[in-house]
Design a protein around this motif. Structure first.
Motif, PDB file in Angstrom:
ATOM      1  N   SER A 125       0.844  -1.195   0.000  1.00 54.33           N
ATOM      2  CA  SER A 125       0.000   0.000   0.000  1.00 54.33           C
ATOM      3  C   SER A 125       0.881   1.247   0.000  1.00 54.33           C
ATOM      4  O   SER A 125       2.019   1.223   0.462  1.00 54.33           O
ATOM      5  N   TYR A 126       0.341   2.318  -0.539  1.00 51.82           N
ATOM      6  CA  TYR A 126       1.058   3.587  -0.569  1.00 51.82           C
ATOM      7  C   TYR A 126       1.016   4.229   0.807  1.00 51.82           C
ATOM      8  O   TYR A 126       0.048   4.087   1.549  1.00 51.82           O
ATOM      9  N   ALA A 127       2.057   4.955   1.126  1.00 52.26           N
ATOM     10  CA  ALA A 127       2.135   5.638   2.421  1.00 52.26           C
ATOM     11  C   ALA A 127       1.073   6.729   2.496  1.00 52.26           C
ATOM     12  O   ALA A 127       0.671   7.298   1.478  1.00 52.26           O
ATOM     13  N   ARG A 128       0.636   7.018   3.691  1.00 55.84           N
ATOM     14  CA  ARG A 128      -0.342   8.088   3.889  1.00 55.84           C
ATOM     15  C   ARG A 128       0.252   9.383   3.375  1.00 55.84           C
ATOM     16  O   ARG A 128       1.384   9.741   3.693  1.00 55.84           O
ATOM     17  N   GLY A 131      15.096  13.208   0.834  1.00 55.26           N
ATOM     18  CA  GLY A 131      16.135  13.017   1.841  1.00 55.26           C
ATOM     19  C   GLY A 131      15.841  13.659   3.182  1.00 55.26           C
ATOM     20  O   GLY A 131      16.507  13.371   4.157  1.00 55.26           O
ATOM     21  N   SER A 132      14.854  14.559   3.264  1.00 50.60           N
ATOM     22  CA  SER A 132      14.543  15.172   4.554  1.00 50.60           C
ATOM     23  C   SER A 132      13.101  14.900   4.972  1.00 50.60           C
ATOM     24  O   SER A 132      12.861  14.376   6.045  1.00 50.60           O
ATOM     25  N   LEU A 133      12.142  15.248   4.137  1.00 49.32           N
ATOM     26  CA  LEU A 133      10.745  15.021   4.493  1.00 49.32           C
ATOM     27  C   LEU A 133      10.249  13.662   4.024  1.00 49.32           C
ATOM     28  O   LEU A 133       9.431  13.037   4.681  1.00 49.32           O
ATOM     29  N   PHE A 134      10.710  13.220   2.886  1.00 47.37           N
ATOM     30  CA  PHE A 134      10.254  11.954   2.329  1.00 47.37           C
ATOM     31  C   PHE A 134      11.433  11.032   2.134  1.00 47.37           C
ATOM     32  O   PHE A 134      12.430  11.389   1.524  1.00 47.37           O
ATOM     33  N   LEU A 135      11.319   9.821   2.647  1.00 49.41           N
ATOM     34  CA  LEU A 135      12.358   8.805   2.507  1.00 49.41           C
ATOM     35  C   LEU A 135      11.745   7.555   1.895  1.00 49.41           C
ATOM     36  O   LEU A 135      10.565   7.293   2.050  1.00 49.41           O
ATOM     37  N   GLY A 136      12.561   6.779   1.217  1.00 50.08           N
ATOM     38  CA  GLY A 136      12.094   5.507   0.678  1.00 50.08           C
ATOM     39  C   GLY A 136      11.167   5.674  -0.506  1.00 50.08           C
ATOM     40  O   GLY A 136      10.998   6.764  -1.034  1.00 50.08           O
ATOM     41  N   PRO A 137      10.533   4.585  -0.926  1.00 48.78           N
ATOM     42  CA  PRO A 137       9.729   4.595  -2.139  1.00 48.78           C
ATOM     43  C   PRO A 137       8.308   5.133  -1.966  1.00 48.78           C
ATOM     44  O   PRO A 137       7.582   5.249  -2.931  1.00 48.78           O
ATOM     45  N   GLY A 138       7.888   5.427  -0.739  1.00 47.24           N
ATOM     46  CA  GLY A 138       6.523   5.903  -0.524  1.00 47.24           C
ATOM     47  C   GLY A 138       5.496   4.784  -0.543  1.00 47.24           C
ATOM     48  O   GLY A 138       4.308   5.026  -0.667  1.00 47.24           O
ATOM     49  N   LYS A 139       5.965   3.568  -0.433  1.00 47.84           N
ATOM     50  CA  LYS A 139       5.081   2.409  -0.480  1.00 47.84           C
ATOM     51  C   LYS A 139       5.614   1.348   0.481  1.00 47.84           C
ATOM     52  O   LYS A 139       6.813   1.146   0.570  1.00 47.84           O
ATOM     53  N   SER A 140       4.718   0.697   1.215  1.00 47.52           N
ATOM     54  CA  SER A 140       5.151  -0.403   2.082  1.00 47.52           C
ATOM     55  C   SER A 140       4.837  -1.722   1.384  1.00 47.52           C
ATOM     56  O   SER A 140       3.840  -1.839   0.666  1.00 47.52           O
ATOM     57  N   LEU A 154       3.439 -15.952  14.771  1.00 53.35           N
ATOM     58  CA  LEU A 154       4.090 -17.230  15.040  1.00 53.35           C
ATOM     59  C   LEU A 154       5.553 -17.275  14.610  1.00 53.35           C
ATOM     60  O   LEU A 154       6.403 -17.813  15.314  1.00 53.35           O
ATOM     61  N   PHE A 155       5.891 -16.708  13.472  1.00 51.08           N
ATOM     62  CA  PHE A 155       7.261 -16.759  12.964  1.00 51.08           C
ATOM     63  C   PHE A 155       8.090 -15.536  13.367  1.00 51.08           C
ATOM     64  O   PHE A 155       9.203 -15.358  12.917  1.00 51.08           O
ATOM     65  N   ASN A 156       7.519 -14.658  14.208  1.00 49.09           N
ATOM     66  CA  ASN A 156       8.220 -13.505  14.785  1.00 49.09           C
ATOM     67  C   ASN A 156       8.870 -12.610  13.725  1.00 49.09           C
ATOM     68  O   ASN A 156      10.022 -12.212  13.841  1.00 49.09           O
ATOM     69  N   ARG A 157       8.109 -12.304  12.676  1.00 56.19           N
ATOM     70  CA  ARG A 157       8.626 -11.457  11.603  1.00 56.19           C
ATOM     71  C   ARG A 157       8.249 -10.005  11.869  1.00 56.19           C
ATOM     72  O   ARG A 157       7.186  -9.712  12.415  1.00 56.19           O
ATOM     73  N   ASP A 158       9.125  -9.085  11.482  1.00 57.38           N
ATOM     74  CA  ASP A 158       8.863  -7.648  11.578  1.00 57.38           C
ATOM     75  C   ASP A 158       8.576  -7.108  10.181  1.00 57.38           C
ATOM     76  O   ASP A 158       9.255  -7.486   9.220  1.00 57.38           O
ATOM     77  N   TYR A 159       7.610  -6.223  10.094  1.00 53.29           N
ATOM     78  CA  TYR A 159       7.232  -5.614   8.815  1.00 53.29           C
ATOM     79  C   TYR A 159       7.157  -4.113   8.992  1.00 53.29           C
ATOM     80  O   TYR A 159       6.968  -3.613  10.079  1.00 53.29           O
ATOM     81  N   SER A 160       7.247  -3.394   7.879  1.00 57.59           N
ATOM     82  CA  SER A 160       7.167  -1.931   7.959  1.00 57.59           C
ATOM     83  C   SER A 160       5.734  -1.503   8.165  1.00 57.59           C
ATOM     84  O   SER A 160       4.809  -2.194   7.872  1.00 57.59           O
TER      85      SER A 160
END
Length: 86
Positions: free
Chosen positions: A30-33, A44-53, A80-86
Motif C-alpha cells: 500500500s502507498y504511504a499516507r 532526503g529530509s521530508l520523504f524517505l524511501g519509495p513511498g510504499k510499504s 508465530l514466525f516472529n517477523r517484523d514488517y514496515s
C-alpha cells in the motif's frame, strides 16, 4: 489501504477436548499516507524511501482445551514466525 487482503482460518480437533487453530492474514502493498496518488519523490529530509510499504503475511496459532464443561484453558501465539514488517 491495501487493495488486496486475505484472511484464512482453520481449526483442527486433535481430541474431543483439544482444538488447535491456525490463521493467516495476508496484506498487499500500500502507498504511504499522503502518497495516495503515487507521486511521492524522496528528497532526503521530508520523504524517505519509495513511498510504499511492501505486502506481508502474519500467522497466528491458538489452542483450546476443555478441562470440564464449565472450564476451558486457551492460549495463543501471535505472529508465530516472529517477523517484523514496515
Amino acid at each position: 489501504m491495501p487493495q488486496q487482503l486475505l484472511k484464512v482460518f482453520t481449526d483442527y480437533r486433535a481430541s474431543p477436548a483439544l482444538t488447535i487453530n491456525l490463521n493467516m492474514l495476508a496484506v498487499g502493498s500500500s502507498y504511504a499516507r499522503g502518497n495516495e496518488n503515487n507521486q511521492h519523490q524522496p528528497d532526503g529530509s521530508l520523504f524517505l524511501g519509495p513511498g510504499k510499504s511492501g505486502g506481508y503475511a502474519v500467522f497466528n496459532l491458538g489452542m483450546q482445551y476443555q478441562i470440564e464443561p464449565a472450564l476451558r484453558l486457551s492460549g495463543s501465539i501471535q505472529n508465530l514466525f516472529n517477523r517484523d514488517y514496515s
